[in-house]
Write a protein that holds these residues in place. Sequence first.
Motif, PDB file in Angstrom:
ATOM      1  N   MET A 179       0.820  -1.221   0.000  1.00  0.00           N
ATOM      2  CA  MET A 179       0.000   0.000   0.000  1.00  0.00           C
ATOM      3  C   MET A 179       0.850   1.266   0.000  1.00  0.00           C
ATOM      4  N   CYS A 238      -1.814   2.460  -2.773  1.00  0.00           N
ATOM      5  CA  CYS A 238      -2.706   3.576  -2.469  1.00  0.00           C
ATOM      6  C   CYS A 238      -2.864   4.439  -3.723  1.00  0.00           C
ATOM      7  N   LEU A 239      -4.087   4.535  -4.211  1.00  0.00           N
ATOM      8  CA  LEU A 239      -4.336   5.319  -5.426  1.00  0.00           C
ATOM      9  C   LEU A 239      -4.149   6.818  -5.175  1.00  0.00           C
ATOM     10  N   PHE A 240      -4.282   7.211  -3.941  1.00  0.00           N
ATOM     11  CA  PHE A 240      -4.125   8.638  -3.610  1.00  0.00           C
ATOM     12  C   PHE A 240      -2.686   9.135  -3.801  1.00  0.00           C
ATOM     13  N   CYS A 384      -9.924   7.031   5.135  1.00  0.00           N
ATOM     14  CA  CYS A 384      -8.796   6.126   4.923  1.00  0.00           C
ATOM     15  C   CYS A 384      -8.356   5.596   6.283  1.00  0.00           C
ATOM     16  N   MET A 388      -3.444   7.796   5.419  1.00  0.00           N
ATOM     17  CA  MET A 388      -3.641   9.062   4.717  1.00  0.00           C
ATOM     18  C   MET A 388      -4.685   9.857   5.489  1.00  0.00           C
ATOM     19  N   CYS A 434      -5.568   0.229  -4.120  1.00  0.00           N
ATOM     20  CA  CYS A 434      -6.574   0.417  -3.077  1.00  0.00           C
ATOM     21  C   CYS A 434      -7.452   1.577  -3.544  1.00  0.00           C
ATOM     22  N   CYS A 437     -11.175   4.881  -0.294  1.00  0.00           N
ATOM     23  CA  CYS A 437     -11.776   6.179   0.026  1.00  0.00           C
ATOM     24  C   CYS A 437     -12.756   6.636  -1.048  1.00  0.00           C
TER      25      CYS A 437
HETATM   26  S1  SF4 Z   1      -8.322   4.352   1.347  1.00  0.00           S
HETATM   27 FE1  SF4 Z   1      -7.696   5.887  -0.212  1.00  0.00          FE
HETATM   28  S2  SF4 Z   1      -6.073   7.132   0.748  1.00  0.00           S
HETATM   29 FE2  SF4 Z   1      -6.342   5.247   1.968  1.00  0.00          FE
HETATM   30  S3  SF4 Z   1      -4.841   3.788   1.165  1.00  0.00           S
HETATM   31 FE3  SF4 Z   1      -6.760   3.421   0.082  1.00  0.00          FE
HETATM   32  S4  SF4 Z   1      -6.634   4.714  -1.763  1.00  0.00           S
HETATM   33 FE4  SF4 Z   1      -5.075   5.438  -0.324  1.00  0.00          FE
END
Ligand code: SF4
Length: 458
Positions: A179, A238-240, A384, A388, A434, A437
Amino acid sequence: MGGVIGIYTEEDKNISKNIYYGLYAIQHRGQESTGISVNNNGFVDYYKEFGLVHEAYDNETLDRLRGNIGIGHVRSSDSIENVTANVEPLVIGYKKGALALANDGNIVNSKKLRESLEDKGVIFQSNVDAEVIANLIARYHKDDIEEAIMKALETIKGSYALVLMTTDKLIGLRDPYGMKPLSIGRLGNDYVLSSETCAFDTMGAKFLRDVEPGEMVVINKEGLKSIKFDNTKPKKMCLFEFIYFARPDSKIDERSIYLARREAGRILAKESPAEGDIVISAPDSGTVAAIGYAESSGIPYDEGLIKNRYVGRTFIQPTQELREQGVKIKLNVLDENVKGKRVILVDDSIVRGTTIKQTVKMIKNAGAKEVHVRISSPPVKYSCYFGMDTSKRKHLIAAEKSVEEIREIIGADSLAFLSLEGLIKGAGNDDVFCTGCFNNVYPMNIDFGEEKKHEANL
Ligand code: SF4
């Protein structure tokens, strides 16, 4: 949120300066505190401070921190108390000697683990996950450090990119889903670990490869050894990181953040065209997507907002008051570029909505005819749990509000978000992310306690 750096060298060098440059390059990953710990012939020294990297260290401190192995950390957090004990690297002494740890991530079952350790008499000095991990490792002191770490990891759930330093080893680990990013570089004959590859460029290091999800790399005088401690999980980055968090000149798992953002902007222009005279960005994180939007739409890109480069990221700052004040301090409108025009404003995300609302207002006050907002990610609807600080759910504007309601609140003439499919397509078009969110689908069961889930969603 945080960032880590690690260095292993053959000889005793003043490595803290290189760690400092690495931390400086990943400053965007955390601005509240920083620390460096070095191993000097078996003696572990460290320095921790609040604030920015360039404020925290002076030459005297860096000259003092000599050694051949070192790790460093930067952090921002809404949820961790600002006391020195919580500043990483965490340095502990246990039966095998000294151990220093620094982590980027969030151990979702840390509360349970902490309580069970406390029941066994362990006393904690900080609130950070790194201390829970350190204590779990220390319990297996009869094993060698790799074994002890692997046993400790069996009980740990969550996201982590961890660097550890013993008196003779530098160890890097990435959680089984990968992640959080962690990459390996070479600086001459030395090894470097970093949360982001942009730090390698600053330090003069060459990218070697990424630490794989579920991999532990152990670096000592024999070189680099790889141990795959868990290969049973699918990769879920993590896509963010791709939308907002990582620097555009970094690559995560060999994917360019810059190209992913530009492609997201291009796809956004196709999905949600707008009639306008100029495309501008919310600097800095919206800029690359705005360039992509302009390329695809044929509408010229130009600067419309000027950022005060000495102000940190607004959504990371801890209180609402500071955030609101922060927007005005941070941005100013270039009215000669927006006056009388239909402006397409591209931003990377809307979290609380505070920044974009004030930005739209400033652009309109400067004389823009229309402001059309385009967001290069889908609405952030869920919290999240993995490190994050996107906010508690009650603060997420998209948690309860429709796109039309958000448009009305922020005062835009039109508003559109990139689809999740479009975002994933731009970042590589495969199922390795991921997306929790955005769609409430997290890589692991969030069974770490309804209490924490409840807290996050309040
Ligand atoms: S929930 Fe969103 S911010 Fe948290 S790890 Fe996943 S993609 Fe990233």
